[in-house]
Scaffold this active site. Structure first.
Site: not given
Length: 438
Positions: A16, A123
């Site tokens: 992320d 992500e």
């Protein structure tokens, strides 16, 4: 109970980019994204829609210092006097897409395309099972290499969760990695009692929303440990298949393989938009409805299908009178078509039948019951040659817009007050797509 010997033992990375939108803006301004006090605010430069603007993203320091979050309205942001160092910038969606693509290119240095799954714009999930050993002696060290590659080339700070399956990787990233100095953590099956079962707030777990957690609490299940030691038969009775998934999740079990991707069959195509203000003028509302209808018609033509069912969604203003309806959602079966005028006419008919003067804030049109576009149903009321000509005109307009952009050919009605199509044509994901830094 699960026997982990028979579960997949892979090496999955979940990566992320921290405060991605805010980090993109900070880096473009020459600032350290972890030290900048910055927020991305939608509509903050648009007087007409200023009050409805939202904070789309905030840097970690802006969150910590001024309590900014992604559900805060721009009007609630501290003033310049209260927050003299806070920088507010408009969104640049094309920039974010560009940076996300560049990060994916870095991932491709470490894994094959089929092992990379972009989970969202910021992500990604990577199955490193067959490739991690090519880049280091330990998956943890390989994750660190990827972090440094992204930081050195693009300037972003990343959090990485590692797990023996996608669920463990996701949970390790969400729950613990962000709190570690290295921003990396590794969860194994053997760690489940010390990791997943220690989660007190079930809403922290991806896949368990507030409604599901509330339902579980009614069953006297208050945390992940109690979920793991509940009766799976009761869970299945209460939640159906989802009950089995919840039980498996509490034991850290996930048998999905990134390479074996599921591509759902598209059952309908639609467009919707939240208006920048409440619309009360019928003419203005119908201009926007016609624009949306024609956009959806162009979409189904691009997929070479016709619609047999047209749906209209209208949501009213939150300032409606107490007890009044929130809006309406209606549909109409039609003879299969992808004609602009035919679809728009049905949408307007549905609107006129169900709207009674309420303040409108959101509109949506969708087309379902799709059929292959390999025939044209003619009508007795129009000459066949005219109907065929009309179809060719729609296709020609589609081709011109595809080549030169939407605004290369627009109807005069889109220049009237209240129209949104021209303005929205420059948006990406409903937000400013331009990149002011290029």
């Amino acid at each position: 109970m699960y026997d982990y010997r028979y579960e997949p033992h892979n090496v999955v990375f979940m990566i992320d980019n921290k405060s991605f939108f805010a980090s993109c803006e900070a880096i473009e301004l020459g600032l350290n994204p972890m030290k900048a006090v910055l927020a991305v605010a939608s509509h903050q430069q648009d007087e007409e829609s200023y009050g409805s603007g939202l904070i789309m993203a905030a840097s970690p320091l802006a969150k910590a210092k001024y309590g900014l979050n992604n559900v805060m309205r721009v009007r609630d942001v501290p003033s310049k006097k209260e927050a003299p160092d806070l920088i507010l910038v408009p969104p640049h969606m094309n920039l974010y897409i560009k940076r996300s693509t560049q990060i994916l290119e870095i991932f491709r240095q470490f894994a094959a395309d089929e092992d990379i799954h972009p989970y969202s714009i910021d992500e990604s999930m990577i199955d490193m099972t067959t490739s991690w050993h090519l880049f280091g002696d330990d998956p943890y060290l390989v994750a660190r290499k990827i972090q440094l590659e992204i930081k050195n080339k693009l300037g972003f700070y990343t959090t990485c969760g590692i797990g023996e399956n996608p669920l463990l990787a996701k949970l390790s990233m969400d729950i613990s990695a962000k709190h570690r100095h290295s921003m990396i953590d590794y969860w194994h099956y053997i760690d489940v009692p010390d990791t997943i079962w220690q989660i007190k707030d079930m809403e922290e777990v991806c896949g368990i929303g507030k409604r599901t957690a509330k339902h579980l609490r009614r069953l006297n299940i208050n945390n992940m440990y109690e979920l793991a030691h509940s009766d799976p038969a009761i869970l299945k009775k209460e939640f159906g298949v989802m009950g089995e998934q919840l039980f498996a999740m509490s034991w850290g079990v996930d048998r999905s393989i990134i390479r074996e991707r599921y591509f759902p069959k598209m059952k309908n195509y639609g467009n919707s938009q939240i208006l920048t203000r409440d619309y009360t003028d019928q003419r203005e509302i119908e201009i926007v409805l016609r624009e949306i209808s024609e956009q959806v018609a162009a979409r189904i033509r691009s997929h070479r299908v016709q619609t047999g069912c047209i749906s209209l969604m209208v949501n009213f203003s939150k300032y409606r009178l107490k007890g009044k309806r929130k809006g309406f959602n209606v549909q109409q079966k039609v003879c299969p078509t992808n004609d602009n005028d035919a679809i728009a006419a049905e949408v307007l008919a549905l609107f006129r039948k169900n709207w009674h003067g309420e303040r409108v804030r959101a509109l949506g049109v969708s087309c379902g019951d799709l059929h292959p576009d390999n025939y044209q149903q003619l009508t007795f009321f129009v000459q066949p040659s005219q109907q065929i000509k009309k179809k060719k005109i729609d296709q020609t307009v589609d081709q011109i817009r595809q080549k030169y952009g939407f605004t290369s050919l627009v109807k005069a009605s889109s220049l009237l007050h209240g129209a949104t199509a021209i303005k929205r044509s420059s948006l990406v994901g409903g937000h400013n797509g331009g990149n002011a830094y290029d």
